[in-house]
Design a protein around this motif. Sequence first.
Motif, PDB file in Angstrom:
ATOM      1  N   LYS A   1      -3.479-102.631 -23.508  1.00  0.00           N
ATOM      2  CA  LYS A   1      -3.956-101.685 -22.510  1.00  0.00           C
ATOM      3  C   LYS A   1      -4.445-102.409 -21.237  1.00  0.00           C
ATOM      4  O   LYS A   1      -4.120-102.006 -20.113  1.00  0.00           O
ATOM      5  CB  LYS A   1      -5.072-100.837 -23.105  1.00  0.00           C
ATOM      6  CG  LYS A   1      -5.160 -99.478 -22.453  1.00  0.00           C
ATOM      7  CD  LYS A   1      -6.111 -98.541 -23.167  1.00  0.00           C
ATOM      8  CE  LYS A   1      -6.338 -97.302 -22.293  1.00  0.00           C
ATOM      9  NZ  LYS A   1      -7.458 -96.483 -22.782  1.00  0.00           N
ATOM     10  N   ASP A   2      -5.212-103.481 -21.458  1.00  0.00           N
ATOM     11  CA  ASP A   2      -5.687-104.258 -20.299  1.00  0.00           C
ATOM     12  C   ASP A   2      -4.517-104.892 -19.546  1.00  0.00           C
ATOM     13  O   ASP A   2      -4.484-104.898 -18.317  1.00  0.00           O
ATOM     14  CB  ASP A   2      -6.654-105.374 -20.759  1.00  0.00           C
ATOM     15  CG  ASP A   2      -8.050-104.828 -21.048  1.00  0.00           C
ATOM     16  OD1 ASP A   2      -8.383-103.733 -20.541  1.00  0.00           O
ATOM     17  OD2 ASP A   2      -8.801-105.507 -21.775  1.00  0.00           O
TER      18      ASP A   2
ATOM     19  N   SER B   1      -2.596-102.391 -17.363  1.00  0.00           N
ATOM     20  CA  SER B   1      -3.263-102.014 -16.122  1.00  0.00           C
ATOM     21  C   SER B   1      -3.321-103.194 -15.147  1.00  0.00           C
ATOM     22  O   SER B   1      -3.249-103.023 -13.941  1.00  0.00           O
ATOM     23  CB  SER B   1      -4.663-101.489 -16.414  1.00  0.00           C
ATOM     24  OG  SER B   1      -5.551-102.551 -16.657  1.00  0.00           O
TER      25      SER B   1
ATOM     26  N   ALA C   1      -9.623-102.935 -13.576  1.00  0.00           N
ATOM     27  CA  ALA C   1      -9.345-101.499 -13.565  1.00  0.00           C
ATOM     28  C   ALA C   1     -10.242-100.769 -14.568  1.00  0.00           C
ATOM     29  O   ALA C   1     -10.771 -99.687 -14.296  1.00  0.00           O
ATOM     30  CB  ALA C   1      -7.872-101.262 -13.906  1.00  0.00           C
ATOM     31  N   ARG C   2     -10.436-101.425 -15.696  1.00  0.00           N
ATOM     32  CA  ARG C   2     -11.280-100.818 -16.732  1.00  0.00           C
ATOM     33  C   ARG C   2     -12.721-100.689 -16.238  1.00  0.00           C
ATOM     34  O   ARG C   2     -13.390 -99.687 -16.465  1.00  0.00           O
ATOM     35  CB  ARG C   2     -11.212-101.692 -17.997  1.00  0.00           C
ATOM     36  CG  ARG C   2     -12.104-101.264 -19.118  1.00  0.00           C
ATOM     37  CD  ARG C   2     -11.468-101.518 -20.491  1.00  0.00           C
ATOM     38  NE  ARG C   2     -11.165-102.921 -20.771  1.00  0.00           N
ATOM     39  CZ  ARG C   2     -12.022-103.737 -21.429  1.00  0.00           C
ATOM     40  NH1 ARG C   2     -13.168-103.281 -21.871  1.00  0.00           N
ATOM     41  NH2 ARG C   2     -11.678-104.993 -21.625  1.00  0.00           N
TER      42      ARG C   2
ATOM     43  N   ASN D   1       0.466-103.682 -14.040  1.00  0.00           N
ATOM     44  CA  ASN D   1       1.233-102.462 -13.792  1.00  0.00           C
ATOM     45  C   ASN D   1       2.552-102.479 -14.565  1.00  0.00           C
ATOM     46  O   ASN D   1       3.620-102.292 -14.010  1.00  0.00           O
ATOM     47  CB  ASN D   1       1.477-102.298 -12.285  1.00  0.00           C
ATOM     48  CG  ASN D   1       1.724-100.842 -11.918  1.00  0.00           C
ATOM     49  OD1 ASN D   1       1.675 -99.959 -12.802  1.00  0.00           O
ATOM     50  ND2 ASN D   1       1.996-100.587 -10.660  1.00  0.00           N
TER      51      ASN D   1
ATOM     52  N   GLU E   1     -10.709 -96.678 -14.266  1.00  0.00           N
ATOM     53  CA  GLU E   1      -9.424 -95.999 -14.044  1.00  0.00           C
ATOM     54  C   GLU E   1      -8.633 -95.938 -15.336  1.00  0.00           C
ATOM     55  O   GLU E   1      -8.235 -96.963 -15.881  1.00  0.00           O
ATOM     56  CB  GLU E   1      -8.622 -96.770 -12.977  1.00  0.00           C
ATOM     57  CG  GLU E   1      -9.263 -96.675 -11.603  1.00  0.00           C
ATOM     58  CD  GLU E   1      -8.758 -97.770 -10.663  1.00  0.00           C
ATOM     59  OE1 GLU E   1      -7.870 -98.548 -11.066  1.00  0.00           O
ATOM     60  OE2 GLU E   1      -9.265 -97.828  -9.525  1.00  0.00           O
ATOM     61  N   ASN E   2      -8.400 -94.738 -15.813  1.00  0.00           N
ATOM     62  CA  ASN E   2      -7.600 -94.504 -17.022  1.00  0.00           C
ATOM     63  C   ASN E   2      -8.186 -95.141 -18.277  1.00  0.00           C
ATOM     64  O   ASN E   2      -7.446 -95.486 -19.196  1.00  0.00           O
ATOM     65  CB  ASN E   2      -6.157 -95.015 -16.859  1.00  0.00           C
ATOM     66  CG  ASN E   2      -5.498 -94.374 -15.647  1.00  0.00           C
ATOM     67  OD1 ASN E   2      -5.677 -93.161 -15.409  1.00  0.00           O
ATOM     68  ND2 ASN E   2      -4.788 -95.167 -14.886  1.00  0.00           N
TER      69      ASN E   2
END
Length: 782
Positions: free
Chosen positions: A772-773, A776, A664-665, A779, A669-670
């Motif tokens: 954080k990872d 994501s 995601a990173r 979820n 995204e975000n």
Amino acid sequence: MAEDSKIFEENKNWDRRLEKEAEKKVNSLKWTFSPSSEKKIFSIDTPPPYTSGRPWHLGAAAQYSKIDAIARSQRMLGKEVLFPVGMDRNGIPVERYAEKKYDIKMRDTPRDKFIDLCRESLDELEKEMFEILRSFAYSADFENVYRTDSVEYRTLTQSTFIEMWKKGKIIRGTRPSNYCIDCGTTIADAEIEYKEMDTNLVYFYFNIKGSDKKILVASTRPELLGACSAILVNPEDERFRDLINKTAITPIYNKEVKIIAHSYAKAEFGSGAVMICSYGDYNDVMIIKELKLPENIIIDTNGRMNENAGEKLKGLKVKEARKEIISMLQEAGYVEKIENIQHRTPMCERSKTPIEIIPLDEYYLKVTDIKDKLEELANELTMIPEQHKQILINWLKVSTDWPISRRRYYGTEIPLWYCTKCNEPYIPEEGRYYQPWKEKPPQNAVCTKCGGREFIGDDRTFDTWMDSSVSALYVTKYLSDKDFYEKTYPLSLRTQGIDIIRTWLNYSILRCYLLTDKLPWEKAWIDGMGLDEHGEKMSKSKGNGIDPTIVIDKYGADAFRFWAASEALPGSNFLFSESRMQGSAKFLTKLWNVARLINQFGKSEDINEAELNESDKWIIAYTEKLTEECRKGYEGLNPFIPANKIREFVWNVFAPHYIELVKARAYGENFSENEKKAAIYTLNYVLNRILLLIAPVTPFITQTLWDVLYGKESIHYQRIPESKKYDDAILLLGDKLMEFNSKIWNSKKEKKLSLRDEIKIEIPQDLKPFEKDLKSMHNIIN
RNA sequence: GGGCCUAUGGUCUAGUGGUUAUGACGUCUGCCUUACACGCAGAAGGCCGGGAGUUCGAACCUCCCUGGGCCCACCA
């Protein structure tokens, strides 16, 4: 780059078709050795494959693919690698191949013509061999191929023979040989066929000296009675216990022979007592050698009994003599009974008549006087794996002088002539290739003994191991280039199979030591055998050989190479298995898709370590550790380690944990631009390293991926970097991270949630840096 | 027949005195989660060939047996 990436859009899997596209590039790289290089030299003495095998066995190809991985890895570790390729072309297999192919017989064909036909066959077969080697990217120096039947190579074989002759290392002796009376020649073991024949097993008595006892012996060869030198009985056999070490008297001949206890005699066969004669079969040869019994020859090369057989038998043929001796024994009352038995008889496959074992005059290379030295050398040699050294040591203990002459056509000629007057051998000077069977000796040749000037050439050849045992000298240019030789000899490495330790390894040490006073290499790398899926050695006679080209076409050369490297440690036998070959192919597709994904994100310029996230630091540390392990594996000439470590890393760590963690990173995204950059940088850092580490094993896929992703210059010209220092603590933390991932996956599974669904779960304190990872990835909401 | 090597879940394989014994393939369950179904996640499955010994402790060391492999030799 977008252009290059088309290959990723079009191909979800790695396969042979893509390999074929890479083949041009991979095989166009030149690997010519440069002796003037500044780099450290790594030189390899590889087995010149024997050219007559068709199809070449998968086991052999697998071994060569491992050797290639070693050569490639040494280059990528920064060495200048001498990696020659040769073809062994001498000897019986090609003679027999030509006989079959052209439906001719060697000894019925003019020698010149026969040699030409052998050469023609070899040239065709050789082409095929090269194609197979190229098909899996064997990276030897193909511009300087050597052939053991070339003038240059045979000159070396002969010159080194002459050198040894002058040093007094060549001796003459007689050696029991297979002899076909019908053909009037020796024949090779390969030309013998065994046939079940009806024959008489004759039971007859020997008297015991100084006693009225008798001993009953059974023999299928009673005509050899005059050549009997001992009677053997089994030490466990009660019936003969009191006769052991007594002396028996040969009937008819009235000669004394000892009764000896020996396990070779089987109590259940015949009468339990066996007479040893020179020579009824090869067991007699072994026993006579072992017990140092006298040799008494009673059959001549015409197949007739000689004067040693006694007046009544002299001049008779073997079969007639057998009849005659039986009736003589019967008349004298020695025969107890005659049984009709089926007997496995060695026959000449050409004339279909039984062979005889008759001693013939041969040349030997003296071994027995330097056995201690050879054992010392063997101990000095580093063997990989060390345990196989025992095979060599044990052999050295029992080995005897090496018979080196052969009565064959397609081989290196023995460079000798004989004075027609006194039969004294004439030996020419080194440095030229001689063919005494069709050439006159050098013009100024004079017999050293009687001054005669007429000579007749020796028409024999050498044992082919005489040629191959100087490969280490040939590839280092022993005769032709002093500088080159000094730089490259002794070589760094000999690579070969376990099956030829007693021959190639042993004879190479012997000959190179006699000529150079040194071991030819620092290390010997001994591979196990390629076995079929049932664990049996692949061989033509069994018909269980697997054609490597079929396997390579089906699964790909890289899959084949990866399988060979990862299947077993060097030295262990490896079983062919399609499913595991397929497994290797799957791994390559996995790697392909990892690259496809990372390619989507593009590149990121180098960044400061400070900008990395905790996950990035972790996987980089892991990569450094992997690098360290792989380098160690390659340095130890063990591609098994890198192959397996990399597969485990890619499949069990990098793809499921790290990639999922930062996907995601990397998509942005975000996450901040910097965080995204760090992920992309790290993904490429790791992938780049994986490609470098596995390139020696899988040259095709790494070439392709490197071209698309990283390289102007081929990956195969790159170095594997030294591993940087890494922090063990973060690796331990990473293990916890992976456990935590599993825990979440498990709990989603239990709750019948899809992996995408939200989950509420507490992140452990020590994994907070990954928070954080992790959020994501799984979820996670709180 | 002789010598040597070897024996780890169904198959292959790592480990070589104290670990919950490694990994792959296969099997079973659930999933096409924007790289991969040649995939993802989970699970089952091993008295580390049999016996004896050394040791506080053995898959790991020693001996014997059994199976397999390699090399040599092959039935008077």
